[in-house]
Write an enzyme that holds these catalytic residues in place. Structure first.
Site, PDB file in Angstrom:
ATOM      1  N   TYR A 151       0.823  -1.199   0.000  1.00  0.00           N
ATOM      2  CA  TYR A 151       0.000   0.000   0.000  1.00  0.00           C
ATOM      3  C   TYR A 151       0.859   1.251   0.000  1.00  0.00           C
ATOM      4  O   TYR A 151       2.073   1.200   0.258  1.00  0.00           O
ATOM      5  CB  TYR A 151      -0.952   0.011   1.195  1.00  0.00           C
ATOM      6  N   LYS A 159       6.530  -1.998   1.864  1.00  0.00           N
ATOM      7  CA  LYS A 159       5.375  -1.401   2.536  1.00  0.00           C
ATOM      8  C   LYS A 159       4.166  -2.321   2.375  1.00  0.00           C
ATOM      9  O   LYS A 159       3.273  -2.086   1.550  1.00  0.00           O
ATOM     10  CB  LYS A 159       5.090  -0.006   1.983  1.00  0.00           C
ATOM     11  N   GLU A 177      12.402   2.460  14.068  1.00  0.00           N
ATOM     12  CA  GLU A 177      11.536   3.538  13.589  1.00  0.00           C
ATOM     13  C   GLU A 177      10.295   3.585  14.464  1.00  0.00           C
ATOM     14  O   GLU A 177      10.163   2.814  15.413  1.00  0.00           O
ATOM     15  CB  GLU A 177      11.154   3.309  12.126  1.00  0.00           C
ATOM     16  N   ARG A 233       8.115   3.917  -4.986  1.00  0.00           N
ATOM     17  CA  ARG A 233       8.217   2.936  -3.895  1.00  0.00           C
ATOM     18  C   ARG A 233       7.206   1.810  -4.075  1.00  0.00           C
ATOM     19  O   ARG A 233       7.500   0.638  -3.787  1.00  0.00           O
ATOM     20  CB  ARG A 233       8.036   3.608  -2.540  1.00  0.00           C
ATOM     21  N   LEU A 241      11.376   1.226   6.926  1.00  0.00           N
ATOM     22  CA  LEU A 241      10.743   1.668   5.695  1.00  0.00           C
ATOM     23  C   LEU A 241      11.528   2.836   5.119  1.00  0.00           C
ATOM     24  O   LEU A 241      11.927   3.738   5.851  1.00  0.00           O
ATOM     25  CB  LEU A 241       9.301   2.101   5.973  1.00  0.00           C
TER      26      LEU A 241
END
Length: 286
Positions: free
Chosen positions: A33, A150, A182, A52, A206
């Site tokens: 996504y 992702k 993160e 991406r 990410l």
């Protein structure tokens, strides 16, 4: 009036949009996504999100949707049909449905499922939290090893959000082998002296689109950037901390595990970067 959403080539009222119960996004979290912000009715960092998405599909050996090259116009049409001035567009691609459940990927005759919908968020850029700052807790990072893709595997980040909420905080930073990877849905930074410090790119985090833009703007503004791992203890002793994401842009962090960061109020570096990001991103928006 209900939202107009996009499903496999059709613009539909949200109540009419349906996918198979055998879709692999539902059964296997076999999907990827992107979330693109909308400011002033225009798309922020669209090219980065599209690139991406293409990488995520390739890393999972997933077919591109047939209308991949039309994604910009699809986004724009959804903005128009839903009259979005400030908000977000969610896009998801799954491996589709072969008509039954199986661990083995379906063959190329099974087409991907492509879904997009809007979220109207008035005041997105003028978020009062940016004047208050986030309070953060730290938790163990228990996600799978390919966080650079992702995917829709978001159970543990959701659990992290709920742990933070239960602690009266805004979010959680994930810690692995003693170092921050993160946030649950954002990249993490600290500021020490004149240096912005954030974890280096790898499979562990990410590769944030907002991260890339913010670091570029920081370097253009002659700010020093160091890409390396840091600990929670180092973060608690920092002058400032902040996070970046497509939905929060640059968000100051004022507390980590109960310890105030710097003065306990949003710092000047995060504030300046937020202003620069919003100004430059609006100029380049499509």
């Amino acid at each position: 009036m209900s939202r107009i959403v996009y499903l496999n080539g059709d613009y539909l009222p949200e109540e009419e949009a349906k996918i198979s119960i055998f879709d692999r996004s539902f059964l296997m979290a076999d999907g990827v996504y992107e979330v693109t912000s909308v400011l002033d009715g225009k798309l922020i960092d669209f090219a980065g999100h599209a690139k991406r998405l293409e990488r995520s599909l390739a890393e999972l050996d997933m077919q591109k949707p047939d209308n991949f090259d039309d994604l910009l116009e699809i986004h724009r049409e959804l903005v128009r049909r839903n009259d979005i001035n400030e908000g977000m567009i969610y896009l998801q691609v799954s491996r589709g449905s072969a008509g039954d459940r199986d661990f083995v990927y379906p063959d190329a005759s099974v087409k991907p499922t492509l879904v997009l919908f809007t979220q109207n968020k008035p005041g997105l850029a003028d978020n009062p939290k940016a004047r208050e700052g986030f309070k953060i807790i730290s938790i163990e990072d228990q996600r799978w090893g390919r966080r650079d893709i992702k995917t829709t595997q978001l159970l543990y980040p959701s659990m992290g959000k709920m742990m933070a909420k239960a602690a009266g905080c805004d979010d959680a930073w994930l810690v692995e082998d003693g170092h921050v990877t993160e946030g649950t849905s954002n990249n993490a930074y600290i500021v020490k002296g004149d240096t912005i410090i954030t974890r280096h790119l790898s499979n562990d985090i990410l590769h944030g689109i907002t991260r890339a833009a913010v670091l570029r703007f920081a370097r253009e503004a002659q700010m020093k950037v160091e890409e390396r791992a840091f600990t929670i203890e180092e973060a608690q002793q920092a002058d400032e901390a902040f996070v970046t994401s497509a939905s929060t842009f640059v968000m100051p962090v004022v507390e980590i595990d109960g310890a105030a960061i710097g003065s306990g109020t949003p710092g000047p570096v995060a504030g300046r970067l937020r202003d620069i990001y919003l100004e430059e991103s609006r100029k380049a928006a499509v």
